[in-house]
Design a protein around this motif. Sequence first.
Motif, PDB file in Angstrom:
ATOM      1  N   GLN A  46     -22.858   4.092 -42.378  1.00 37.92           N
ATOM      2  CA  GLN A  46     -21.414   4.270 -42.222  1.00 37.92           C
ATOM      3  C   GLN A  46     -21.051   5.765 -42.186  1.00 37.92           C
ATOM      4  N   GLY A  47     -21.706   6.550 -43.055  1.00 35.21           N
ATOM      5  CA  GLY A  47     -21.464   8.000 -43.093  1.00 35.21           C
ATOM      6  C   GLY A  47     -21.842   8.659 -41.772  1.00 35.21           C
ATOM      7  N   VAL A  48     -22.982   8.257 -41.216  1.00 40.83           N
ATOM      8  CA  VAL A  48     -23.403   8.822 -39.924  1.00 40.83           C
ATOM      9  C   VAL A  48     -22.377   8.445 -38.857  1.00 40.83           C
ATOM     10  N   ARG A  49     -21.895   7.203 -38.925  1.00 42.37           N
ATOM     11  CA  ARG A  49     -20.917   6.768 -37.916  1.00 42.37           C
ATOM     12  C   ARG A  49     -19.653   7.623 -37.987  1.00 42.37           C
ATOM     13  N   GLN A  50     -19.222   7.919 -39.218  1.00 43.05           N
ATOM     14  CA  GLN A  50     -18.017   8.750 -39.371  1.00 43.05           C
ATOM     15  C   GLN A  50     -18.252  10.138 -38.769  1.00 43.05           C
ATOM     16  N   TYR A  51     -19.450  10.710 -39.021  1.00 38.99           N
ATOM     17  CA  TYR A  51     -19.754  12.044 -38.501  1.00 38.99           C
ATOM     18  C   TYR A  51     -19.796  12.019 -36.963  1.00 38.99           C
ATOM     19  N   GLU A  73     -32.041  17.602 -38.582  1.00 42.65           N
ATOM     20  CA  GLU A  73     -30.948  16.835 -37.954  1.00 42.65           C
ATOM     21  C   GLU A  73     -30.409  15.770 -38.912  1.00 42.65           C
ATOM     22  N   LEU A  74     -31.307  15.173 -39.700  1.00 38.49           N
ATOM     23  CA  LEU A  74     -30.845  14.162 -40.666  1.00 38.49           C
ATOM     24  C   LEU A  74     -29.964  14.824 -41.732  1.00 38.49           C
ATOM     25  N   GLU A  75     -30.261  16.100 -42.030  1.00 40.69           N
ATOM     26  CA  GLU A  75     -29.397  16.851 -42.960  1.00 40.69           C
ATOM     27  C   GLU A  75     -28.029  17.058 -42.331  1.00 40.69           C
TER      28      GLU A  75
END
Length: 321
Positions: free
Chosen positions: A199-204, A248-250
């Motif tokens: 969900q956090g990645v989606r927001q970013y 990139e994951l950071e």
Amino acid sequence: MTAQTEKMVQTAEGTAYGKLILIGEHAVVYGYPAIAMPFKWLQVQVHITPASGPIILDSALYNGKMDEAPQMLDGLVKSVKEALSWIGARETGFAITICSDVPTGRGLGSSAAVTTATMRALMAYFDCEMSAHRLLALLHTSELVAHGTPSGLDAATVMADGPIWYKNGERITPFSLGGCFHMVVADTGHQSDTASAVQGVRQYVTSEPAKGKTSLLHINEGVRDVGQALKEGAQQKIGRAFHAVQRELEVLGVSNSPLQQLITAANQAGALGAKLTGGGRGGCMLALAQDEAHANELQAALSDAGAHHVWHFSIGGEEQT
Ligand code: MEV
């Protein structure tokens, strides 16, 4: 009682392994490829035994009536109900006992492995066959609860025999490795909540579309490099890709300080590359060692740096822990 339930045996067993994502987590949710393998050093065993009354679940997380299980087991419960309906069996008359080496919430595929082993045990108990396609659909049901929007990678990996190249919607391709690779996996001891990380990645990616897209494309490049390097036995190339993808994951916000601490310790101890594995924000990291002796050194360095548990193993040669 249906014909199938009449055929049921006294007790039955189902097993499955955990999973390890080598590279491509998170980007795989957006349709990019990933490389993962069953983590055969961690196994789930499920036994089904006859019992009177409603279905009983017996596990380290919960022991009691399946219908009263806590929310964290919702995915498993849904899959069991769907499987029983497909078999034509009633939701009564047996107990499901789960023994798992796969730590929960560490990015090692515990939920997919437990569901797979349970489905296999149910098939053995009711003496029926299930196609891989049907099993994947049942796993998807439970992964929807665990991950929110699963890419299907975890389910495909726990069902595989060895390393796979996975891209949602495409045929799953097994990998032949062109060398022996020594790896170390270390557990931060901190829970990782995959659904919230996704969900956090989606927001970013939604709020920063250009930067998000760049990160996903860089991860995609890393996956392709590792795919080629695994076939060629090119260790240094894999290490470089691990470093690049970890950065990139950071950027995507899924690393955190317990992971960083172990990744830094691995890098300082000479790892060819190190990155988180799985959903991140806790859970486990993965490092590529130079050889077997160096894997032992990395294991010691990671333990000294506070890892909760460290596994070292090799793939592509004589596999060992
Ligand atoms: C979780 O094991 C892997 C993620 O890529 C989510 C998914 O693929 O569904 C983070």
